[in-house]
Write a protein that holds these residues in place. Structure first.
Motif, short mmCIF file in Angstrom:
data_model
loop_
_atom_site.label_atom_id
_atom_site.label_comp_id
_atom_site.label_asym_id
_atom_site.label_seq_id
_atom_site.Cartn_x
_atom_site.Cartn_y
_atom_site.Cartn_z
N ILE A 54 -7.73 -5.85 4.06
CA ILE A 54 -7.04 -5.13 5.13
C ILE A 54 -5.59 -5.59 5.25
CG2 ILE A 54 -6.94 -4.80 7.64
CD1 ILE A 54 -9.96 -4.72 7.69
N ARG A 55 -5.36 -6.89 5.11
CA ARG A 55 -3.98 -7.40 5.20
C ARG A 55 -3.11 -6.84 4.07
NH1 ARG A 55 -6.69 -13.11 6.26
NH2 ARG A 55 -7.02 -12.93 8.50
N LEU A 56 -3.67 -6.77 2.87
CA LEU A 56 -2.92 -6.20 1.74
C LEU A 56 -2.67 -4.71 1.95
CD1 LEU A 56 -4.70 -8.09 -1.17
CD2 LEU A 56 -2.25 -8.20 -0.65
N LEU A 57 -3.63 -4.02 2.54
CA LEU A 57 -3.44 -2.60 2.86
C LEU A 57 -2.26 -2.41 3.81
CD1 LEU A 57 -7.04 -1.16 3.42
CD2 LEU A 57 -5.33 -0.27 1.84
N LEU A 58 -2.23 -3.22 4.85
CA LEU A 58 -1.16 -3.11 5.83
C LEU A 58 0.19 -3.47 5.22
CD1 LEU A 58 -2.93 -4.61 9.00
CD2 LEU A 58 -2.64 -2.21 8.36
N LEU A 59 0.23 -4.46 4.35
CA LEU A 59 1.47 -4.81 3.66
C LEU A 59 1.94 -3.66 2.78
CD1 LEU A 59 0.90 -8.54 2.63
CD2 LEU A 59 2.65 -7.67 4.20
N THR A 60 1.00 -2.98 2.13
CA THR A 60 1.35 -1.84 1.29
C THR A 60 1.98 -0.73 2.12
OG1 THR A 60 -0.54 -2.37 -0.14
CG2 THR A 60 0.45 -0.22 -0.43
N ASN A 76 10.47 -0.86 -3.11
CA ASN A 76 9.36 0.05 -3.39
C ASN A 76 8.58 -0.34 -4.64
OD1 ASN A 76 9.52 1.94 -1.20
ND2 ASN A 76 11.40 2.72 -2.11
N ARG A 77 9.18 -1.18 -5.48
CA ARG A 77 8.49 -1.64 -6.69
C ARG A 77 7.31 -2.56 -6.35
NH1 ARG A 77 13.04 -4.16 -10.42
NH2 ARG A 77 11.21 -4.57 -11.74
N LEU A 78 7.22 -2.97 -5.08
CA LEU A 78 6.12 -3.83 -4.67
C LEU A 78 4.84 -3.04 -4.36
CD1 LEU A 78 7.92 -6.32 -2.24
CD2 LEU A 78 7.57 -6.52 -4.71
N ARG A 79 4.99 -1.71 -4.23
CA ARG A 79 3.82 -0.92 -3.82
C ARG A 79 2.69 -0.99 -4.85
NH1 ARG A 79 6.52 4.73 -2.06
NH2 ARG A 79 7.41 4.42 -4.15
N ARG A 80 3.05 -0.89 -6.13
CA ARG A 80 2.01 -0.88 -7.17
C ARG A 80 1.26 -2.22 -7.24
NH1 ARG A 80 1.67 -1.59 -12.93
NH2 ARG A 80 0.05 -0.23 -13.79
N LEU A 154 -3.65 9.35 -0.07
CA LEU A 154 -4.97 9.00 0.48
C LEU A 154 -5.04 7.56 0.95
CD1 LEU A 154 -7.35 10.82 -2.04
CD2 LEU A 154 -6.97 11.41 0.36
N LEU A 155 -4.01 6.78 0.64
CA LEU A 155 -3.96 5.41 1.16
C LEU A 155 -4.01 5.41 2.68
CD1 LEU A 155 -3.56 2.38 0.38
CD2 LEU A 155 -1.14 2.73 0.82
N TYR A 156 -3.42 6.44 3.31
CA TYR A 156 -3.48 6.53 4.78
C TYR A 156 -4.94 6.63 5.24
CZ TYR A 156 1.38 7.85 3.92
OH TYR A 156 2.68 7.88 3.49
N LEU A 157 -5.72 7.43 4.51
CA LEU A 157 -7.14 7.57 4.86
C LEU A 157 -7.88 6.26 4.63
CD1 LEU A 157 -9.55 9.30 5.69
CD2 LEU A 157 -9.74 10.08 3.31
N VAL A 158 -7.53 5.55 3.57
CA VAL A 158 -8.17 4.26 3.28
C VAL A 158 -7.93 3.28 4.43
CG1 VAL A 158 -8.14 2.23 1.77
CG2 VAL A 158 -8.04 4.51 0.77
N VAL A 159 -6.71 3.25 4.95
CA VAL A 159 -6.39 2.35 6.05
C VAL A 159 -7.25 2.68 7.27
CG1 VAL A 159 -4.59 1.66 7.69
CG2 VAL A 159 -4.04 1.91 5.27
N ALA A 186 0.59 1.48 14.36
CA ALA A 186 2.04 1.29 14.48
C ALA A 186 2.74 1.59 13.15
CB ALA A 186 2.34 -0.14 14.94
N LEU A 187 2.15 1.14 12.05
CA LEU A 187 2.74 1.40 10.74
C LEU A 187 2.67 2.88 10.38
CD1 LEU A 187 1.39 -1.68 8.72
CD2 LEU A 187 3.76 -1.22 9.35
N MET A 188 1.56 3.52 10.76
CA MET A 188 1.44 4.96 10.50
C MET A 188 2.46 5.73 11.33
SD MET A 188 -1.39 5.63 8.46
CE MET A 188 -2.66 6.75 8.96
N ALA A 189 2.69 5.27 12.56
CA ALA A 189 3.69 5.92 13.41
C ALA A 189 5.09 5.73 12.84
CB ALA A 189 3.62 5.36 14.83
#
Length: 203
Positions: A54-60, A76-80, A154-159, A186-189
């Motif tokens: 979950i922490r890695l998801l939020l960081l992404t 943005n190169r950190l996303r992958r 779909l990462l939004y759905l995963v979160v 908050a991150l989605m907003a």
């Protein structure tokens, strides 16, 4: 000079991502060997891996808005790497549940998936992460074109599924899952324009 500085900085951050995602796993190996996981080590192990996911998801989710705010597109190169580490942690979390908690008893696994809704939510989230990890290969990225962005949205759905999975999995105490859910919202907003564009892309 700014561009020359930003590229090494981004490369350094990528290295930091790999180290930051790997070190807690190395600590976990030491903790297991030294018996530091408490009276129910299997439960603690599964929980530890789930929280790391979950922490890695939020960081992404944090990467893109931070790149815009700091005017540092190289971020943005950190996303992958973050996304791939997120899948790795989620796979370890899922595997620990399958192998250590249920002993790879497939009839029991099937029954648990049907009986416990929060496990089904987590399984769906893992399947999506699997698809995102497979399609993160540069060759597939080029072939998919615009569909790549649609799929990776779909990462939004995963979160959402991950936070929901966490909320339903706890038997007592809602504060910790509520904090993570609030951070996710908050991150989605913060990324609301991107989220809205992604939703509209399906029309």
């Amino acid at each position: 000079m700014t561009g020359q500085w930003k590229k090494p900085a981004a490369s350094g951050l990528q290295v930091a991502v790999h180290i930051g995602a790997l070190l807690p796993l190395l600590w976990l190996i030491v903790a297991i060997n030294q018996g530091r996981l408490g009276g129910d080590p299997v439960k603690e192990l599964i929980h530890y891996l789930g929280m790391g996911t979950i922490r890695l998801l939020l960081l992404t989710l944090l990467v893109s808005p931070m790149a815009k705010t700091l005017h540092f597109g190289q971020l943005n190169r950190l996303r992958r790497p973050l996304g791939l580490w997120c899948f790795a942690w989620a796979t370890l979390h899922f595997t620990a549940w399958l192998a250590l908690d249920l002993g790879l008893d497939w009839s029991l696994i099937g029954a648990e998936l049907i009986k416990r809704s929060y496990i089904l939510l987590g399984f769906f989230a893992w399947l999506i992460l699997l698809a995102l990890a497979v399609t993160s290969v540069p060759a597939l990225l080029k072939k998919m074109g615009r569909n790549w962005k649609k799929l990776h949205g779909l990462l939004y759905l995963v979160v959402v599924l991950a936070c929901w999975h966490f909320w339903w999995s706890v038997k007592s105490g809602w504060i910790e899952p509520a904090i993570y859910a609030a951070v996710a919202l908050a991150l989605m907003a913060w990324r609301r324009q991107t989220v809205v564009r992604w939703v509209k892309s399906f029309r």
